[in-house]
Design an enzyme around this catalytic site. Sequence first.
Site, PDB file in Angstrom:
ATOM      1  N   ARG A  54       0.871  -1.173   0.000  1.00  0.00           N
ATOM      2  CA  ARG A  54       0.000   0.000   0.000  1.00  0.00           C
ATOM      3  C   ARG A  54       0.910   1.226   0.000  1.00  0.00           C
ATOM      4  NH1 ARG A  54      -3.477  -2.739  -1.507  1.00  0.00           N
ATOM      5  NH2 ARG A  54      -5.528  -3.133  -0.598  1.00  0.00           N
TER       6      ARG A  54
ATOM      7  N   GLU B 121      -4.044   7.139  -4.211  1.00  0.00           N
ATOM      8  CA  GLU B 121      -4.486   6.662  -5.538  1.00  0.00           C
ATOM      9  C   GLU B 121      -5.843   7.271  -5.896  1.00  0.00           C
ATOM     10  OE1 GLU B 121      -4.332   2.372  -5.490  1.00  0.00           O
ATOM     11  OE2 GLU B 121      -2.252   2.411  -4.843  1.00  0.00           O
TER      12      GLU B 121
ATOM     13  N   HIS C  40      -1.491   0.186  -9.795  1.00  0.00           N
ATOM     14  CA  HIS C  40      -2.085  -0.830  -8.914  1.00  0.00           C
ATOM     15  C   HIS C  40      -2.603  -2.036  -9.718  1.00  0.00           C
ATOM     16  CE1 HIS C  40      -3.962  -1.238  -4.667  1.00  0.00           C
ATOM     17  NE2 HIS C  40      -3.687  -2.418  -5.169  1.00  0.00           N
TER      18      HIS C  40
HETATM   19  O1  GLV Z   1      -4.313  -4.445  -3.643  1.00  0.00           O
HETATM   20  C1  GLV Z   1      -4.872  -5.485  -3.791  1.00  0.00           C
HETATM   21  C2  GLV Z   1      -5.428  -6.244  -2.709  1.00  0.00           C
HETATM   22  O2  GLV Z   1      -5.450  -5.730  -1.579  1.00  0.00           O
HETATM   23  O3  GLV Z   1      -5.865  -7.368  -2.943  1.00  0.00           O
END
Ligand code: GLV
Length: 331
Positions: A245, A274, A292
Site C-alpha cells: 500500500r 491513488e 495498482h
Molecule cells: O491491492 C490489492 C489487494 O489488496 O488485494
Amino acid sequence: MASNKKILLLGKIDHAHSQWSSLDDIAETIVPKARDRAEFIEECKSGAFDDVFCAYRTLASEAITGRIDEELVSVLPKSLKFLCHNGSGYDQIDPEACTRHDIRVSNVPTAVDDATADVNLFLIIGALRNFNQGMVQLREGNWLNGVPLGHDPEGKTLGVLGLGGIGRALKKRTDAFDMKVIYHNRKRLSPDLENGAEYVSFGDLLSKSDVISLNLPLNSATRHIISTQEFAKMKDGVVIVNTARGAVMDEDALVQALASGKVRSCGLDVFEEEPKVHPGLLSNPSVMLIPHMGTHTYETRTAMECWVIDNLRSAISMGKLKSPIPEQTGM
Ligand SMILES: O=CC(=O)O
C-alpha cells in the site's frame, strides 16, 4: 424450510458469475441504490438492508460507501454478522469498529500471492536495469540515448519487509536470480515458512539490503514505516519496490531520497493517494510506476471472487469464515 439469508452486495461480481449464482440456493442478494456515502447511510437508516446477514465488498465500492469505520458500521443493520472483503489489503475497513459491532471480517490471502509477486519481480528487475528510461527513450525515437548501465540482481541482497504469502512467493522467484533474501516481520517465522530467508532486525534490513521490497499490510502501526529516518539508514543507491500500500512509505520522503541519490530507483504499484501520483515520481524517468495492477489478471481476479464467495458460503452454512482477518482470528 428456513428462509434464505440475505447478502448485501457492495460492488459487483465481474468474473465468477456461475459461482455467485450457486449461492442462490442458500441466499438472496440485495444491491444498494446509493450513489455516495451520504445516500448509503440514509439507505441503511431507512431499513432497506434490515435482515441482511452478510456482505460482499469490493475495493472499488469505497467510492460509494467510503471507509468502513465506526460511523458507517453503527448504521449497518444489527443482523449483519459477516463482511467478506474482496482483496488482500483491508485498510479501508476499521477492524476494531467491526469487532465492537460483532461483525466478522474476512480478506483474500493466498489467491493474490502469485500475481502480485510477479509484479513485484517485474518492478525489481525493471528498477535495477533502468528499463523505464530505456522504454521512454525508445518511444521518443532516441534508442539508448545515455541510459545508464543497470545492475544485475544476481548476488544482491533483497530485504523483504513483511514475509507473508506475497513475500514468500517473491522469494521463490528471486531464488532463481540467486538473490540473498533477508526479512523482517514482527515475529520470526518457522523454518519451513522462512525457506532459507534470514530473519534480521528492522534496522539490519534497512542497512544491509541492496533492494528493499515492501510487502506488509497498511495499518496504524505501519503507516509511513519508511520515511526520512529509515532512508538515512539504507545503503547509498538502494532500490525500493512497493506492491503493498502506498502509505506504508512516505512519498515526499521517497522523492527527496531519489533526488539525493540515496535511492537509485524504485518500482511502485501502489501510491499514497491513488489515483493521484506524486509529481516528483511522474517526472522521474528512472522510476517504474504502474497503476495498482498487482492482481490485474483474469485468473487471479476470478480466483479472488471465488475466495470471497467461499467465505460467504462458509458464513451462511457454518457460521464462520474461511479466512478471517488476523485481528479477529480466534474470535
Ligand atoms: O491491492 C490489492 C489487494 O489488496 O488485494
